[in-house]
Scaffold this motif. Structure first.
Motif, PDB file in Angstrom:
ATOM      1  N   LYS B  61       0.832  -1.216   0.000  1.00  0.00           N
ATOM      2  CA  LYS B  61       0.000   0.000   0.000  1.00  0.00           C
ATOM      3  C   LYS B  61       0.865   1.265   0.000  1.00  0.00           C
ATOM      4  CE  LYS B  61      -1.014   0.036   4.999  1.00  0.00           C
ATOM      5  NZ  LYS B  61      -0.046   1.024   5.413  1.00  0.00           N
ATOM      6  N   HIS B  67      -4.448   2.468  -8.489  1.00  0.00           N
ATOM      7  CA  HIS B  67      -5.458   1.808  -7.651  1.00  0.00           C
ATOM      8  C   HIS B  67      -6.574   1.237  -8.497  1.00  0.00           C
ATOM      9  CE1 HIS B  67      -3.394   3.474  -4.225  1.00  0.00           C
ATOM     10  NE2 HIS B  67      -3.368   4.635  -4.859  1.00  0.00           N
ATOM     11  N   GLY B  68      -7.289   0.294  -7.928  1.00  0.00           N
ATOM     12  CA  GLY B  68      -8.414  -0.309  -8.631  1.00  0.00           C
ATOM     13  C   GLY B  68      -8.543  -1.774  -8.268  1.00  0.00           C
ATOM     14  N   LEU B  69      -9.467  -2.424  -8.956  1.00  0.00           N
ATOM     15  CA  LEU B  69      -9.749  -3.838  -8.717  1.00  0.00           C
ATOM     16  C   LEU B  69      -8.584  -4.689  -9.229  1.00  0.00           C
ATOM     17  CD1 LEU B  69     -11.966  -5.880  -7.911  1.00  0.00           C
ATOM     18  CD2 LEU B  69     -12.890  -5.636 -10.223  1.00  0.00           C
ATOM     19  N   GLY B  70      -8.102  -5.612  -8.400  1.00  0.00           N
ATOM     20  CA  GLY B  70      -6.960  -6.386  -8.877  1.00  0.00           C
ATOM     21  C   GLY B  70      -6.680  -7.654  -8.105  1.00  0.00           C
ATOM     22  N   PHE B  71      -5.727  -8.389  -8.627  1.00  0.00           N
ATOM     23  CA  PHE B  71      -5.282  -9.641  -8.000  1.00  0.00           C
ATOM     24  C   PHE B  71      -3.961  -9.364  -7.288  1.00  0.00           C
ATOM     25  CE2 PHE B  71      -2.349 -13.319  -8.545  1.00  0.00           C
ATOM     26  CZ  PHE B  71      -2.949 -14.176  -7.636  1.00  0.00           C
ATOM     27  N   VAL B  72      -3.884  -9.745  -6.025  1.00  0.00           N
ATOM     28  CA  VAL B  72      -2.649  -9.560  -5.267  1.00  0.00           C
ATOM     29  C   VAL B  72      -1.861 -10.857  -5.272  1.00  0.00           C
ATOM     30  CG1 VAL B  72      -1.670  -9.143  -2.975  1.00  0.00           C
ATOM     31  CG2 VAL B  72      -3.470  -7.666  -3.850  1.00  0.00           C
ATOM     32  N   LYS B  85       0.488  -6.211  -7.001  1.00  0.00           N
ATOM     33  CA  LYS B  85      -0.923  -6.188  -7.413  1.00  0.00           C
ATOM     34  C   LYS B  85      -1.040  -5.952  -8.908  1.00  0.00           C
ATOM     35  CE  LYS B  85      -5.364  -4.023  -6.340  1.00  0.00           C
ATOM     36  NZ  LYS B  85      -6.073  -3.104  -5.447  1.00  0.00           N
ATOM     37  N   LYS B  88      -6.967  -5.432 -12.766  1.00  0.00           N
ATOM     38  CA  LYS B  88      -7.780  -6.191 -13.722  1.00  0.00           C
ATOM     39  C   LYS B  88      -8.063  -5.392 -14.994  1.00  0.00           C
ATOM     40  CE  LYS B  88     -12.379  -7.177 -14.883  1.00  0.00           C
ATOM     41  NZ  LYS B  88     -13.574  -6.376 -15.027  1.00  0.00           N
ATOM     42  N   VAL B 117      -5.318 -13.972 -14.882  1.00  0.00           N
ATOM     43  CA  VAL B 117      -5.882 -12.621 -14.948  1.00  0.00           C
ATOM     44  C   VAL B 117      -5.459 -11.945 -16.258  1.00  0.00           C
ATOM     45  CG1 VAL B 117      -5.835 -10.333 -13.863  1.00  0.00           C
ATOM     46  CG2 VAL B 117      -5.984 -12.386 -12.441  1.00  0.00           C
ATOM     47  N   TYR B 120      -7.301 -13.535 -19.311  1.00  0.00           N
ATOM     48  CA  TYR B 120      -8.657 -12.977 -19.406  1.00  0.00           C
ATOM     49  C   TYR B 120      -8.597 -11.573 -20.024  1.00  0.00           C
ATOM     50  CZ  TYR B 120     -11.717 -16.240 -16.815  1.00  0.00           C
ATOM     51  OH  TYR B 120     -12.490 -17.302 -16.435  1.00  0.00           O
ATOM     52  N   GLY B 121      -7.590 -10.816 -19.599  1.00  0.00           N
ATOM     53  CA  GLY B 121      -7.416  -9.464 -20.133  1.00  0.00           C
ATOM     54  C   GLY B 121      -7.217  -9.449 -21.642  1.00  0.00           C
TER      55      GLY B 121
END
Lengths: 368, 283
Positions: B61, B67-72, B85, B88, B117, B120-121
């Motif tokens: 952090k 920032h945003g929706l994502g896979f860690v 991170k 997505k 991930v 899919y992208g």
């Protein structure tokens, strides 16, 4: 009723229609693990779309299960948050992550909810002793039988969190809504679009669970049998949901019918818990034999003994008698009583230095 | 100083800029951004390289500039852990995906999930294989009709040793992501495998993502060719990296890898410029 071969034939029917753009997050391709034998079933399907699933969490941790299961959870999580602008994330751990650095990694990630497979969650918390997860508010687990003892362990570590169960299978995905406050850990409301019925119910209404649901817009599964026994409750739930079904356990694993009796894994665990001083690990293998035209049950107690048990004068006889005395096969009759009536053979006891459970800890199973 | 935030998608202008300018923009934004990480790192000397120890000590952090929706992704190291991170909305593979039905088979499951991930992208639906469930994974791969495979070295070894006896007929390309010099056993398996399979090697570190593709020469040397979303440079025999991949929430600027290399030179295999990677390299 649809079997695995039928589903295998149907599983990729919707594949040509899957779009190659942002909408692809709505899909997953999943294979069964093949650990129960036979050819794995491959299915391309939608991820569950109910907005109540996974949306109320900002830092999700998925723990254990096959990699396919964990991958699908990533897709589900992203689908649930597709219109969010917030800084939400999902992390996922498996057996390979049980390393010395995991505790600090999870404390840094600081998940607010955990979705996992029962035995892995227990293994995780025993690996990361005294972990501090101050924002964790929910553990959702399933994939295996949830025993009282398992709940007690997690409750002891995190007294204030909500512990709830999920139910689903690799082929069809998650089939249930998040549990409501009125449900036991074995009761579920089906997701919208999922129909549940019972195959050949007995007098208590218990039988094999069958599910009907859409895999994709072009593939519908009717009456698929994942392999669990269960029943449907007659009354609507206090929360307003009309349908509640109960999962008893896996056919020929957690629940075994033989010789007119039913062995429940939960009861096995309860009886064995009383004998914890003597038993480090166990597995019960049940079998049925026909003698003079009548079925007779038999139980083989495979036990990893503790030193306290080995110090007893006749350890096998001691543990056999104590287990038969404690283990209720019907509401009023113990295994010992059924042995006395000739319905079961006297139990066998096999001492083993280690019990090979495989990927899932199987406490009760039918002999092959 | 005015606080700036990264937008979720890379600005279109960023794509058109030279890599040097992209790195400069990244530096400017890192210095002006909400996180103070690079400001404190470069307080006394703006050329101070970022190291694995910094990543290990500073939480994600405090290093994040996007920032945003994502896979860690959890990266386990001998010295501890590092979180990374992948966002997505802008996640893509760092190389061309030359297939419709990708098969991901890595022993490192964190890498598998990152590749999921990113695949899919790319608008493709991947099948995740497991090295510990190799037989059923490969059976599923055949049923799915996989035409391209993405593996780490251990996953490639499992895949190649199985398909040499039981071919996956539609499989055409294999991308192997390796953390170091290509593994000898995998190298030997590749040479035994069908000529219909095109094999591409990529050098990829968990904390940076893919650095570029590797050219292997007959003399058991390898040359690293810079990837599209990465900027490489060499200093005192060590490879330094700037990550230009907009999907990384915490971009790395002037990151000092532990990879020993030569100055940029001509690749003995293809003639293009590259960094030589030595066989005895290990992390």
């Amino acid at each position: 009723m649809l079997g695995r071969d039928d589903l295998a034939a149907l599983g990729l029917q919707g594949l040509p229609d899957i779009p190659h753009d942002e909408r692809i997050w709505d899909y997953t391709v999943r294979s069964t693990s093949g650990t129960t034998g036979g050819t794995p079933v491959l299915v391309a399907r939608h991820v569950p779309k109910d907005p109540r699933l996974l949306a109320d969490t900002d830092r999700k941790l998925s723990a254990g299960g096959t990699l396919g299961h964990r991958g699908t959870l990533v897709s589900m999580f992203f689908y649930a948050h597709r219109s969010d602008k917030k800084d939400a994330s999902i992390a996922s751990i498996g057996v390979g992550d049980l390393q010395p650095s995991l505790k600090a990694a999870l404390e840094e990630y600081n998940p607010d909810s955990l979705w996992g497979v029962v035995s892995f969650v227990l293994k995780l918390f025993s690996h990361v002793r005294n972990i501090q997860l101050p924002t964790l508010r929910r553990v959702t687990w399933g994939g295996e039988y949830v025993s009282d003892q398992s709940v007690e362990i997690v409750r002891g570590l995190f007294p204030k969190i909500k512990i709830e169960s999920w139910y689903g299978c690799a082929e069809l995905g998650n089939l249930v809504l998040p549990q409501c406050p009125y449900q036991s850990r074995f009761e579920f409301h089906p997701l919208a679009g999922v129909e549940v019925t019972i195959d050949s119910p007995d007098e208590k209404g218990e039988g094999a669970l069958l599910f009907s649901t859409a895999l994709t817009d072009n593939a519908y599964v009717k009456d698929y049998r994942p392999g669990e026994v269960g029943s449907i409750l007659k009354e609507p739930c206090k929360c307003g949901e009309q349908i509640t079904f109960m999962v008893g356990g896996r056919i020929d694993f957690d629940i075994i019918r033989l010789a007119g009796a039913i062995l429940h894994v939960e009861e096995c665990e309860r009886a064995m818990r009383d004998l914890a001083l003597y038993i480090a690990d166990f597995q019960i293998v049940a079998s049925e034999h026909f003698e003079n035209g009548a079925p007779r049950g038999e139980v083989d107690l495979r036990i990893t003994p503790t030193k306290e048990l080995l110090q007893m004068p006749l350890p096998e006889t001691f543990i056999k008698n104590e287990f038969e005395r404690r283990f209720f096969v019907t509401p009023s009759k113990t295994l010992g009583a059924l042995v006395a009536e000739g319905i079961f053979r006297p139990s066998k006891v096999t001492f083993m230095s280690e019990i090979q459970h495989g990927t899932k800890k199987v406490r009760l199973k039918r002999a092959p | 100083m005015e606080q700036k935030k990264f937008v979720l998608k890379e600005p279109p202008s960023m794509e058109k800029l030279s890599k040097e300018k992209q790195v400069q923009e990244l530096r400017d934004l890192a210095l002006a951004g909400e996180s103070s990480f690079y400001r404190s790192l470069w307080k006394s000397d703006p050329s101070t390289p970022l190291t694995l120890e910094h990543l290990q000590k500073i939480p994600l952090k405090d290093r994040s500039y996007r920032h945003g929706l994502g896979f860690v992704r959890i990266i386990h190291l001998e010295i501890g852990h590092v979180l990374s991170k992948i966002l997505k909305s802008v996640a893509k593979l760092p190389f061309d995906l030359s297939g419709e039905r990708p098969f991901i088979m890595c022993a490192d499951e964190q890498l598998s999930l990152e590749l999921l991930v990113r695949t899919y992208g790319e608008g493709r639906l991947p099948l995740l294989g497991e090295t510990r469930l190799a037989r059923s994974s490969l059976t599923a791969g055949k049923t799915y009709g996989v035409d391209t495979a993405l593996c780490d070295a251990a996953g490639a070894l499992v895949l190649l040793s199985n398909i040499s006896t039981s071919p996956i007929t539609k499989l055409r390309t294999l991308s192997i992501l390796t953390e170091g010099f290509p593994d000898q056993k995998v190298f030997e398996q590749v040479s035994k495998t069908s000529k219909n399979l095109a094999v591409n090697w990529y050098l990829s570190l968990p904390e940076t993502g893919m650095l570029g593709n590797l050219c292997l020469t007959t003399k058991r040397t390898a040359f690293l060719h810079e990837g599209e979303k990465i900027h490489l440079h060499e200093k005192d025999g060590t490879l330094l990296v700037d990550t230009l991949d907009g999907a990384l929430a915490a971009p790395l600027i002037c990151y000092k890898t532990r990879i020993q290399t030569s100055p940029l030179t001509s690749c003995e295999a293809c003639g293009k410029s590259g960094y030589q990677i030595f066989e005895n390299y290990s992390r």
